[in-house]
Design a protein around this motif. Structure first.
Motif: not given
Length: 211
Positions: A6, A195-196, A199, A202-203
């Protein structure tokens, strides 16, 4: 690696540096093919970030490169399907899918498209524009599951497909199935370092929990 972490501005600088070096290098088919692959990668990032016009323009440039090796052509085809899905263009999804699976690409390329695009078609490429098509038009039911595999060969792509399908069914109002898929994604997340993807999980988990 920067894109997956990210770190999007850094990734864009790397892509642009590669394109500048390609222009400065001696012109050859090898250089053109490597540049086409680089341009397709930049287009994938643009589509992920919602820069749909940029993604489409970059992919048109990449696809117009002469004498592309079948593997590179297959990757570009998959990027075009993905970008069309991101901009909610169902007609383009089907058109690029048919091109990707046409006789122009050899058996090896079909295998690449199978591994990438076909699994994606079951999730990300139906998001959400393709779900507006009738099943007969789509050719594949949007509810199809990505292949189950405890040890997939491409764990990040496998996780990506599961998350995209969870997003699809959530947008279509099936919260229970979305939660089941997110539980599966939770089990898969430890197999990747992205990380992408973290994330995204989580979103999407927050969005499903709020409904």
């Amino acid at each position: 690696m920067c894109f997956d972490a990210r770190r999007h501005p850094q990734a864009q600088r790397i892509y642009h540096t590669g394109m500048r070096l390609a222009r400065e290098a001696a012109t050859s088919l090898t250089t053109r093919h490597a540049t086409a692959n680089l341009v397709a990668s930049a287009a994938y990032q643009a589509a992920w970030l919602g820069h749909h016009n940029d993604a489409a323009a970059l992919l048109d440039i990449a696809a117009s490169t002469p004498e592309l090796p079948s593997a590179v052509a297959a990757v570009i085809a998959d990027r075009r399907i993905y970008a069309a899905g991101r901009r909610h263009d169902p007609e383009a999804i089907l058109r690029f899918r048919d091109e990707a699976l046409g006789p122009r690409l050899c058996r090896r390329a079909h295998t690449v498209v199978d591994n990438l695009a076909h699994q994606g078609l079951r999730g990300r490429h139906h998001l959400p524009g393709l779900s507006r098509l009738r099943p007969a038009e789509a050719g594949r039911p949007p509810s199809a599951q990505p292949r189950r595999d405890d040890r997939p060969h491409y764990p990040r792509d496998h996780l990506h497909a599961v998350l995209d399908l969870a997003d699809t069914v959530h947008q279509r109002g099936d919260g229970d199935q979305a939660r089941e898929l997110l539980d599966r994604a939770e089990r898969l997340i430890s197999t990747v370092s992205s990380q992408r993807m973290m994330h995204r999980l989580d979103s999407l988990s927050s969005a499903v929990a709020a409904t």
